[in-house]
Scaffold this active site. Structure first.
Site, PDB file in Angstrom:
ATOM      1  N   LYS A 117       2.159 -17.001  -8.720  1.00  0.00           N
ATOM      2  CA  LYS A 117       1.598 -16.104  -8.005  1.00  0.00           C
ATOM      3  C   LYS A 117       2.906 -15.302  -7.516  1.00  0.00           C
ATOM      4  O   LYS A 117       2.299 -14.769  -6.889  1.00  0.00           O
ATOM      5  CB  LYS A 117       0.910 -17.140  -6.047  1.00  0.00           C
ATOM      6  CG  LYS A 117       1.773 -17.900  -5.763  1.00  0.00           C
ATOM      7  CD  LYS A 117       1.650 -17.378  -4.539  1.00  0.00           C
ATOM      8  CE  LYS A 117       2.949 -18.077  -3.757  1.00  0.00           C
ATOM      9  NZ  LYS A 117       3.509 -19.210  -4.044  1.00  0.00           N
ATOM     10  N   GLY A 130       0.119 -22.060  -2.190  1.00  0.00           N
ATOM     11  CA  GLY A 130      -1.412 -22.654  -2.110  1.00  0.00           C
ATOM     12  C   GLY A 130      -0.902 -23.313  -1.043  1.00  0.00           C
ATOM     13  O   GLY A 130      -2.491 -24.061  -0.418  1.00  0.00           O
ATOM     14  N   ASN A 131      -0.613 -24.645  -1.608  1.00  0.00           N
ATOM     15  CA  ASN A 131      -0.334 -26.463  -1.565  1.00  0.00           C
ATOM     16  C   ASN A 131       0.519 -26.570   0.761  1.00  0.00           C
ATOM     17  O   ASN A 131       0.024 -27.200   1.072  1.00  0.00           O
ATOM     18  CB  ASN A 131       1.076 -27.049  -2.059  1.00  0.00           C
ATOM     19  CG  ASN A 131       0.493 -27.474  -3.439  1.00  0.00           C
ATOM     20  OD1 ASN A 131      -0.461 -27.833  -3.572  1.00  0.00           O
ATOM     21  ND2 ASN A 131       1.084 -26.555  -4.293  1.00  0.00           N
ATOM     22  N   LYS A 168      -0.422 -24.539 -18.165  1.00  0.00           N
ATOM     23  CA  LYS A 168      -0.969 -25.363 -16.797  1.00  0.00           C
ATOM     24  C   LYS A 168      -2.405 -26.118 -16.388  1.00  0.00           C
ATOM     25  O   LYS A 168      -3.764 -25.021 -16.696  1.00  0.00           O
ATOM     26  CB  LYS A 168      -1.888 -23.613 -15.955  1.00  0.00           C
ATOM     27  CG  LYS A 168      -1.388 -23.267 -14.100  1.00  0.00           C
ATOM     28  CD  LYS A 168       0.024 -23.330 -14.159  1.00  0.00           C
ATOM     29  CE  LYS A 168       0.435 -23.071 -12.861  1.00  0.00           C
ATOM     30  NZ  LYS A 168       2.244 -22.152 -12.169  1.00  0.00           N
ATOM     31  N   LYS A 183       9.742 -19.046  -8.361  1.00  0.00           N
ATOM     32  CA  LYS A 183      10.646 -17.954  -7.010  1.00  0.00           C
ATOM     33  C   LYS A 183      11.575 -16.848  -7.460  1.00  0.00           C
ATOM     34  O   LYS A 183      11.649 -16.118  -6.997  1.00  0.00           O
ATOM     35  CB  LYS A 183      10.838 -19.156  -5.659  1.00  0.00           C
ATOM     36  CG  LYS A 183       9.275 -19.862  -6.284  1.00  0.00           C
ATOM     37  CD  LYS A 183       9.317 -21.341  -4.491  1.00  0.00           C
ATOM     38  CE  LYS A 183       8.526 -21.594  -5.135  1.00  0.00           C
ATOM     39  NZ  LYS A 183       7.006 -20.966  -5.046  1.00  0.00           N
TER      40      LYS A 183
END
Length: 309
Positions: A209, A10-11, A125, A271
């Protein structure tokens, strides 16, 4: 050719609508490279800055007496407008290459989580705007929501981050991919839903995500899962004189690096975990973590970190 799931951060898509459209056009070039090579491509994306802006807008509206929008609906909104920009950018890039018969579509995606996931008891979060301690405590009393101090910048609401266990639209998703369409799905980690009684209900949560994209890649039996980030490789001993870029690594080797605490919990570790989960989901699966502009090179093992079974 391969079936590939690509996860965009998103960034990486910027902090405003104009900036996002510009960044989407850059991402579209890398995605179009894969499509032009004949691969079937599914795109997932983050929504960190974007959903925060949506939530903040509703928080401001609530100060004027308006009803605040539930967070699951905020995620759905972010899926729509980020998908809109990505669709425009990818379609424009494909047409510029005379690829005129490859449809691009955004799918509002509900990602199923377990209502008993331990994450629901430990929300971590941060979302929405910053508040003073006094204002945050007042909101906690009024709403029952949880607010934590965030790195000296103020108090923010925190929500759980449960793991994805299924995708509600997986059959539709598979049908579109099999039909040769480029699908944008699981935006922002997906709209988090739990099964309650006879229906699925949205919950206030944020699904990572990369974990959602990894689950999607497994469910559609993708051959390859690519996580695009801001670094050219995953590193061990990062920031030290012995810093080493990982180029081609086995699943066993990467799991050992995780056991050795080589990757920061708040950045690279999720990740790597998501990539490893995909590789372990079946035979001959490959995961790649690479820079946004090096996708084509990563596919041919010339760039990025490649994780194999």
């Amino acid at each position: 050719m391969a079936k590939i799931v690509v996860a965009l951060g998103g960034n990486a898509l910027g902090n405003s609508a104009n900036e996002q459209l510009s960044r989407a056009q850059l991402a579209a070039k890398s995605i179009a490279d894969l499509i032009e090579q004949g691969h079937k491509v599914v795109i997932a994306h983050g929504n960190g800055p974007q959903v925060g802006q949506i939530r903040l807008a509703f928080e401001k509206a609530a100060e004027a007496g308006k009803e605040i929008m539930p967070f699951a609906e905020c995620i759905a909104m972010s899926q729509g407008y980020i998908g809109y920009h990505l669709q425009q950018a990818i379609d424009e890039e494909l047409v510029s290459r005379n690829i005129n018969e490859t449809p691009v579509i955004t799918m509002l995606t509900q990602v199923v989580v377990d209502g008993d996931d331990p994450a629901f008891k430990h929300p971590t979060k941060p979302i929405g705007g910053y508040y003073t301690e006094e204002a945050a405590k007042k909101l906690m009393d009024q709403t029952g929501e949880i607010y934590h101090e965030d790195s000296g910048r103020g108090w923010r609401r925190v929500v759980p981050s449960p793991r994805p266990i299924d995708i509600y639209e997986k059959i539709s998703l598979q049908t579109l991919v099999d039909a040769g369409q480029v699908v944008i799905a699981c935006g922002g980690g997906g709209i988090p839903v739990v099964y309650h009684g006879t229906r699925y209900e949205g919950v206030d949560a944020v699904i990572d995500k990369d974990f959602a994209a990894s689950k999607m890649a497994s469910l559609i039996d993708a051959d390859m899962f690519i996580i695009l980030t801001a670094v050219d490789h995953v590193y061990i001993n990062f920031g030290k004189e012995s810093q080493t870029a990982l180029k081609k690594v086995s699943l066993d080797e990467m799991e050992q690096h995780m056991a050795d605490n080589q990757f920061p919990a708040g950045s690279m570790l999720p990740k790597v975990q998501a990539a490893c989960e995909f590789v372990s989901s079946g035979k001959q699966k490959t995961a790649i973590i690479a820079d946004l502009e090096q996708v084509a090179q990563a596919i041919t093992a010339e760039a990025g970190t490649i994780i194999h079974s």
